[in-house]
Scaffold this active site. Structure first.
Site, PDB file in Angstrom:
ATOM      1  CD1 TRP A 170      -2.559   1.461   0.437  1.00 44.27           C
ATOM      2  CD2 TRP A 170      -2.044   2.054   2.556  1.00 44.27           C
ATOM      3  NE1 TRP A 170      -3.260   2.645   0.775  1.00 44.27           N
ATOM      4  CE2 TRP A 170      -2.907   2.969   2.249  1.00 44.27           C
ATOM      5  CE3 TRP A 170      -1.373   1.909   3.950  1.00 44.27           C
ATOM      6  CZ2 TRP A 170      -3.485   3.952   3.038  1.00 44.27           C
ATOM      7  CZ3 TRP A 170      -1.770   3.173   4.696  1.00 44.27           C
ATOM      8  CH2 TRP A 170      -2.760   3.655   4.462  1.00 44.27           C
ATOM      9  CG  ASP A 209      -1.736  -7.632   0.929  1.00 45.39           C
ATOM     10  OD1 ASP A 209      -2.621  -8.535   1.058  1.00 45.39           O
ATOM     11  OD2 ASP A 209      -1.958  -6.517   0.891  1.00 45.39           O
ATOM     12  CE1 TYR A 229      -4.002  -1.143  -1.273  1.00 43.50           C
ATOM     13  CE2 TYR A 229      -2.325  -2.833  -1.367  1.00 43.50           C
ATOM     14  CZ  TYR A 229      -3.372  -2.327  -0.593  1.00 43.50           C
ATOM     15  OH  TYR A 229      -3.567  -2.747   0.501  1.00 43.50           O
ATOM     16  CE  LYS A 259      -5.636  -6.260   0.512  1.00 50.37           C
ATOM     17  NZ  LYS A 259      -4.253  -5.904  -0.301  1.00 50.37           N
ATOM     18  CG  HIS A 275      -9.750  -3.213  -0.733  1.00 49.31           C
ATOM     19  ND1 HIS A 275      -8.758  -2.832  -1.689  1.00 49.31           N
ATOM     20  CD2 HIS A 275      -9.102  -3.085   0.594  1.00 49.31           C
ATOM     21  CE1 HIS A 275      -7.573  -2.406  -0.722  1.00 49.31           C
ATOM     22  NE2 HIS A 275      -7.712  -2.502   0.458  1.00 49.31           N
ATOM     23  CB  SER A 326     -10.159  -6.425   3.167  1.00 45.73           C
ATOM     24  OG  SER A 326      -9.241  -5.596   3.637  1.00 45.73           O
ATOM     25  CG  ASN A 327     -10.894  -2.698   5.617  1.00 44.04           C
ATOM     26  OD1 ASN A 327     -10.322  -2.153   6.624  1.00 44.04           O
ATOM     27  ND2 ASN A 327     -10.385  -2.677   4.330  1.00 44.04           N
ATOM     28  N   GLY A 334       0.430   0.582  13.063  1.00 43.63           N
ATOM     29  CA  GLY A 334      -0.656   1.789  13.679  1.00 43.63           C
ATOM     30  C   GLY A 334      -0.217   3.016  12.835  1.00 43.63           C
ATOM     31  CB  ILE A 385      12.728  -4.398   3.273  1.00 38.78           C
ATOM     32  CG1 ILE A 385      11.881  -3.438   2.957  1.00 38.78           C
ATOM     33  CG2 ILE A 385      12.419  -5.875   2.852  1.00 38.78           C
ATOM     34  CD1 ILE A 385      12.085  -3.130   1.471  1.00 38.78           C
ATOM     35  CG  ASN A 414       9.919  -4.485   9.272  1.00 35.11           C
ATOM     36  OD1 ASN A 414      10.278  -4.094  10.306  1.00 35.11           O
ATOM     37  ND2 ASN A 414       9.385  -3.880   8.173  1.00 35.11           N
TER      38      ASN A 414
END
Length: 280
Positions: A20, A44, A49, A74, A107, A146-147, A198, A244, A247
């Site tokens: 995203w 993903d 996007y 999505k 989505h 999603s959502n 977040g 990257i 993580n």
């Protein structure tokens, strides 16, 4: 890397790479390239996007066997009929240069122009019927949402012949969505966590800063570890190769039960957006 098993037996790598806000072209291509070189095998993306072409090219150029990768895209809100979803999916395949994707999601549950009365219910049933057909034809290995909140899932499941296998929502320390998570898990869904860091305020949160010192890990690693220990599938996104790689280094430590509880209870700016109040 640890894998989780979806309710149809498909394995999903528990740590994915999100794309995203990675701009199509050099930025998205180089970020995905760096992620694959670092060891990510779960990528993903989404139609909205507008970077599927760069994502697909980076995957193709990596030389990694397609069967060793897990790729998600999505369906966006503008595709509201069975035919719309099917046509847009074929376009996604063309951009990604693939003949299947591993996971295909709806989505959002209520596109802005479907919220009068019960229009969204019928539209979601049609959209989901397309995902079921793609699943049965082996063009997708798993399907999900999603959502979606509990009421949207209940309506969808009333007509679905294949139940959602994944729900991707905002999950981060201080935004556990515990009721929704418990409901989805009871329904056999794996929870994916987008925006696992977040809204940005968490990096300087005193509780997280304290844990970085205790565990000798970065703030991002602490937050990703929190997701993993909740059995979520976090999807961190970065265009910085060092971040990257950083993580990925989250499988050599574990947060205590007490520290997990503290992270659950953080007061943060991070909140899941109400899917019925967004303007798209």
């Amino acid at each position: 890397m640890k894998e989780l098993t979806l309710n149809n037996g498909v394995k999903i790598p528990q740590l994915g790479f999100g794309t995203w806000k990675l701009e199509d072209g050099k930025e998205a291509y180089e970020a995905v390239e760096a992620a694959l070189k670092a060891g990510y095998r779960h990528i993903d993306t989404a139609q909205v996007y507008q970077n599927e072409r760069s994502v697909g090219q980076a995957i193709k150029d990596s030389g990694i066997d397609r069967n060793d990768l897990f790729v998600t895209t999505k369906s966006w809100n503008t595709h509201q009929t069975y035919d719309d979803v099917m046509a847009a999916f074929e376009e996604s395949l063309e951009k990604l240069q693939m003949d299947y994707v591993d996971l295909f999601l709806l989505h959002w549950p209520t596109p802005v122009d479907t919220r009068q009365g019960d229009a969204w219910k019928e539209i979601n049933a049609e959209r989901w019927r397309a995902l079921e057909e793609l699943y049965r034809s082996n063009k997708v290995r798993a399907i999900g949402i999603s959502n979606f909140m509990e009421k949207h899932i209940e309506v969808l499941n009333a007509t679905a012949t294949v139940k959602p296998m994944v729900n991707q929502v905002l999950l981060a320390p201080g935004e556990t969505q515990s009721d929704l998570v418990a409901y989805c898990q009871e329904q056999g869904m794996v929870m994916e966590a987008y925006s696992p860091f977040g809204s940005g305020d968490l990096f300087s949160h005193p509780e997280i800063e304290k844990l970085t010192e205790k565990y000798h890990k970065s703030a991002s690693q602490i937050m990703l570890r929190w997701s993993l220990q909740h059995d979520f599938v976090p999807l961190p996104r970065s265009s910085n190769p060092a971040h990257i790689q950083d993580n990925l280094n989250v499988f050599d430590f574990e947060l205590s039960v007490e520290d997990m509880k503290h992270l659950d209870e953080l007061v943060s700016e991070t909140k899941q957006r109400d899917p019925e109040s967004v303007d798209f």
